[in-house]
Design a protein around this motif. Structure first.
Motif, PDB file in Angstrom:
ATOM      1  N   PRO A  96       0.937   2.579   3.558  1.00 42.26           N
ATOM      2  CA  PRO A  96       0.605   1.575   2.668  1.00 42.26           C
ATOM      3  C   PRO A  96       0.451   2.330   1.374  1.00 42.26           C
ATOM      4  N   LEU A  97      -0.181   3.536   1.006  1.00 42.21           N
ATOM      5  CA  LEU A  97      -0.397   4.157   0.007  1.00 42.21           C
ATOM      6  C   LEU A  97       0.818   4.807  -0.740  1.00 42.21           C
ATOM      7  N   ALA A  98       1.848   4.969  -0.079  1.00 37.59           N
ATOM      8  CA  ALA A  98       3.075   5.950  -0.485  1.00 37.59           C
ATOM      9  C   ALA A  98       3.840   4.524  -1.342  1.00 37.59           C
ATOM     10  N   THR A  99       3.794   3.466  -0.274  1.00 36.60           N
ATOM     11  CA  THR A  99       4.390   2.222  -0.758  1.00 36.60           C
ATOM     12  C   THR A  99       4.020   1.673  -2.300  1.00 36.60           C
ATOM     13  N   LEU A 100       2.742   1.567  -2.065  1.00 31.97           N
ATOM     14  CA  LEU A 100       1.792   1.109  -3.482  1.00 31.97           C
ATOM     15  C   LEU A 100       2.234   2.212  -4.528  1.00 31.97           C
ATOM     16  N   GLY A 101       1.984   3.378  -4.226  1.00 32.51           N
ATOM     17  CA  GLY A 101       2.446   4.350  -5.173  1.00 32.51           C
ATOM     18  C   GLY A 101       3.678   4.437  -5.781  1.00 32.51           C
ATOM     19  N   ARG A 102       4.728   4.220  -4.902  1.00 32.30           N
ATOM     20  CA  ARG A 102       6.212   3.998  -5.502  1.00 32.30           C
ATOM     21  C   ARG A 102       6.484   2.808  -6.087  1.00 32.30           C
ATOM     22  N   ALA A 103       5.747   1.768  -5.803  1.00 35.00           N
ATOM     23  CA  ALA A 103       5.955   0.616  -6.642  1.00 35.00           C
ATOM     24  C   ALA A 103       5.226   0.496  -7.961  1.00 35.00           C
ATOM     25  N   ARG A 104       4.204   1.307  -8.048  1.00 29.99           N
ATOM     26  CA  ARG A 104       3.442   1.530  -9.427  1.00 29.99           C
ATOM     27  C   ARG A 104       4.435   2.560 -10.273  1.00 29.99           C
ATOM     28  N   ASP A 113      13.233  -4.574 -10.270  1.00 30.40           N
ATOM     29  CA  ASP A 113      13.878  -4.939  -9.031  1.00 30.40           C
ATOM     30  C   ASP A 113      13.569  -4.229  -7.733  1.00 30.40           C
ATOM     31  N   ALA A 114      13.443  -3.068  -8.014  1.00 26.54           N
ATOM     32  CA  ALA A 114      13.289  -2.127  -6.851  1.00 26.54           C
ATOM     33  C   ALA A 114      11.658  -2.000  -6.547  1.00 26.54           C
ATOM     34  N   ALA A 115      10.903  -2.319  -7.323  1.00 26.44           N
ATOM     35  CA  ALA A 115       9.421  -2.274  -7.159  1.00 26.44           C
ATOM     36  C   ALA A 115       8.862  -3.534  -6.402  1.00 26.44           C
ATOM     37  N   GLN A 116       9.655  -4.841  -6.849  1.00 28.36           N
ATOM     38  CA  GLN A 116       9.092  -6.075  -6.173  1.00 28.36           C
ATOM     39  C   GLN A 116       8.975  -6.072  -4.758  1.00 28.36           C
ATOM     40  N   PRO A 117      10.074  -5.722  -4.187  1.00 29.62           N
ATOM     41  CA  PRO A 117       9.815  -5.827  -2.877  1.00 29.62           C
ATOM     42  C   PRO A 117       9.038  -4.847  -2.021  1.00 29.62           C
ATOM     43  N   LEU A 118       8.624  -3.930  -2.727  1.00 28.65           N
ATOM     44  CA  LEU A 118       7.287  -2.884  -1.954  1.00 28.65           C
ATOM     45  C   LEU A 118       6.106  -3.753  -2.456  1.00 28.65           C
ATOM     46  N   ALA A 119       5.807  -4.305  -3.439  1.00 28.51           N
ATOM     47  CA  ALA A 119       4.598  -4.755  -3.695  1.00 28.51           C
ATOM     48  C   ALA A 119       4.509  -6.215  -2.682  1.00 28.51           C
ATOM     49  N   GLN A 120       5.592  -6.853  -2.541  1.00 25.10           N
ATOM     50  CA  GLN A 120       5.426  -7.884  -1.526  1.00 25.10           C
ATOM     51  C   GLN A 120       5.088  -7.659  -0.338  1.00 25.10           C
ATOM     52  N   ARG A 121       5.919  -6.464   0.142  1.00 23.60           N
ATOM     53  CA  ARG A 121       5.661  -5.906   1.476  1.00 23.60           C
ATOM     54  C   ARG A 121       4.218  -5.640   1.830  1.00 23.60           C
ATOM     55  N   LEU A 122       3.357  -5.123   0.775  1.00 20.28           N
ATOM     56  CA  LEU A 122       2.075  -4.787   0.734  1.00 20.28           C
ATOM     57  C   LEU A 122       1.275  -6.360   0.915  1.00 20.28           C
ATOM     58  N   VAL A 123       1.453  -7.034   0.287  1.00 18.16           N
ATOM     59  CA  VAL A 123       0.832  -8.609   0.491  1.00 18.16           C
ATOM     60  C   VAL A 123       1.068  -8.874   1.894  1.00 18.16           C
ATOM     61  N   GLN A 124       2.273  -9.121   2.042  1.00 18.09           N
ATOM     62  CA  GLN A 124       2.572  -9.298   3.768  1.00 18.09           C
ATOM     63  C   GLN A 124       1.723  -8.829   4.790  1.00 18.09           C
ATOM     64  N   TYR A 128      -3.865  -3.100   0.473  1.00 14.94           N
ATOM     65  CA  TYR A 128      -3.960  -2.909  -0.884  1.00 14.94           C
ATOM     66  C   TYR A 128      -3.671  -4.387  -1.833  1.00 14.94           C
ATOM     67  N   LEU A 129      -4.359  -5.512  -1.429  1.00 17.26           N
ATOM     68  CA  LEU A 129      -3.957  -6.600  -1.889  1.00 17.26           C
ATOM     69  C   LEU A 129      -4.052  -6.814  -3.202  1.00 17.26           C
ATOM     70  N   SER A 130      -5.136  -6.383  -3.836  1.00 15.99           N
ATOM     71  CA  SER A 130      -5.498  -6.643  -5.242  1.00 15.99           C
ATOM     72  C   SER A 130      -4.407  -5.859  -6.280  1.00 15.99           C
ATOM     73  N   ASP A 131      -4.259  -4.733  -5.803  1.00 15.47           N
ATOM     74  CA  ASP A 131      -3.252  -3.876  -6.385  1.00 15.47           C
ATOM     75  C   ASP A 131      -1.852  -4.349  -6.426  1.00 15.47           C
ATOM     76  N   ALA A 132      -1.485  -4.864  -5.127  1.00 14.31           N
ATOM     77  CA  ALA A 132      -0.064  -5.276  -5.065  1.00 14.31           C
ATOM     78  C   ALA A 132       0.267  -6.720  -5.846  1.00 14.31           C
ATOM     79  N   HIS A 133      -0.920  -7.536  -5.520  1.00 13.09           N
ATOM     80  CA  HIS A 133      -0.931  -8.737  -6.722  1.00 13.09           C
ATOM     81  C   HIS A 133      -0.735  -8.462  -7.921  1.00 13.09           C
ATOM     82  N   GLN A 134      -1.604  -7.364  -8.616  1.00 17.67           N
ATOM     83  CA  GLN A 134      -1.525  -6.922  -9.831  1.00 17.67           C
ATOM     84  C   GLN A 134      -0.058  -6.417 -10.236  1.00 17.67           C
ATOM     85  N   LEU A 135       0.419  -5.797  -9.371  1.00 19.13           N
ATOM     86  CA  LEU A 135       1.801  -5.173  -9.651  1.00 19.13           C
ATOM     87  C   LEU A 135       3.080  -6.603  -9.855  1.00 19.13           C
ATOM     88  N   ILE A 136       2.875  -7.474  -8.985  1.00 17.86           N
ATOM     89  CA  ILE A 136       3.679  -8.602  -8.792  1.00 17.86           C
ATOM     90  C   ILE A 136       3.273  -9.355 -10.234  1.00 17.86           C
TER      91      ILE A 136
END
Length: 312
Positions: A96-104, A113-124, A128-136
């Motif tokens: 999860p942390l690597a997913t969040l970091g790469r998305a950021r 386009d590359a970042a959005q599916p990573l953030a959505q994967r975290l939400v699902q 890191y819900l707050s960070d993922a929604h912030q990125l979206i």
């Protein structure tokens, strides 16, 4: 008898020393690597020791890589951070942390386009819900989808009311929709949560300039603070430069706009503002800056006049 007592004491001290020795010879490195509150350099060194030890399984190695990437990102080394995040995900695709970091990192570099599916994967996955929604929300805002951005930022703030980036992002979305009161409130809350957040000061500076009854003194304080916290922050320099023009501070305005141009050489607002500052101070070549700015944005002069700047 005395010798027996000394031998017994020595044995007890030796046993105590053994008990105090860490079972894990890499314990200090593990602690440093995992401590998100410590300095980035200490975390990087600790994680590197772990990674190079050869003593980690795949999941542990992925975690250490992710932690080192997060520390590198904090230190401003986006290239190293991205490399560590991608190496971690190659070992553990769900890390999860690597997913969040790469998305950021991808969002910061404009690869939405590359970042959005990573953030959505975290939400699902509920990570890191707050960070993922912030990125979206940041992705939606960059695309000009203010309403969608506000919904995402709302979700981020609901998950963590102290997410300053989400508060500042929602403020920018409200500002773009003309809700200056709401934007001012959110920017101010973001600053109260994180007094070092330069973009929030820059945003609040612009809101205070744009409101129906501008508060120029407070805006100037925000612009100065934004520029001091982040001299390479373009929006902070632009807002401060505008206020310096309005105050007749030609040299100060020129310096603010030049600081913005160092980061974004073709920024039309910075070019036009520098041109005005140069021309008003007696440098006729300021006209060249103003004409170049008009090549990028034909109505830039009208924008400055609407913001209270006398351009001639």
């Amino acid at each position: 008898m005395r010798a027996h007592w000394l031998w017994g004491t020595s044995l007890a001290l030796a046993l105590l020393a053994c008990q105090r020795e860490p079972d894990d010879p890499l314990a200090a490195a593990r602690a440093a690597c995992a401590n998100a509150q410590s300095e980035a350099e200490a975390r990087i060194n600790g994680c590197t020791t772990l990674i190079e030890s050869g003593a980690l399984g795949e999941a542990e190695r992925a975690e250490a890589l992710a932690n080192r990437g997060a520390a590198a990102e904090e230190a401003g080394d986006a290239e190293s951070a991205l490399g560590d995040f991608e190496a971690a995900l190659a070992l553990d695709a769900a890390q999860p942390l690597a997913t969040l970091g790469r998305a950021r990192v991808l969002v910061a570099s404009g690869q939405l386009d590359a970042a959005q599916p990573l953030a959505q994967r975290l939400v699902q996955g509920g990570d890191y819900l707050s960070d993922a929604h912030q990125l979206i929300g940041a992705i939606a805002l960059t695309r000009g989808q203010q309403d969608a951005a506000i919904l995402a930022f709302d979700a981020a703030i609901q998950a963590d009311g102290r997410n300053a980036l989400a508060l500042a992002g929602r403020a920018r979305a409200k500002q773009q929709l003309g809700d200056f009161d709401g934007a001012l409130t959110d920017f101010s809350t973001a600053i109260s949560v994180n007094p070092q957040l330069a973009p929030a000061y820059a945003g609040r500076c612009w809101v205070r300039v744009q409101m129906p009854e501008p508060d120029l003194a407070a805006a100037r304080r925000d612009g100065d603070e934004a520029a001091q916290l982040d001299p390479r922050g373009v929006q902070g320099q632009l807002c401060r430069g505008l206020l310096q023009l309005r105050a007749g501070e030609w040299e100060g305005a020129r310096m603010s706009y030049e600081a913005a141009l160092e980061v974004e050489p073709g920024n039309p607002a910075a070019l036009f503002g520098r041109g005005v500052a140069r021309r008003r101070s007696g440098d006729a070549q300021g006209r060249d800056d103003m004409n170049q700015a008009r090549d990028f944005e034909a109505n830039i002069g009208r924008t400055f006049e609407e913001l209270g700047v006398q351009t001639f």
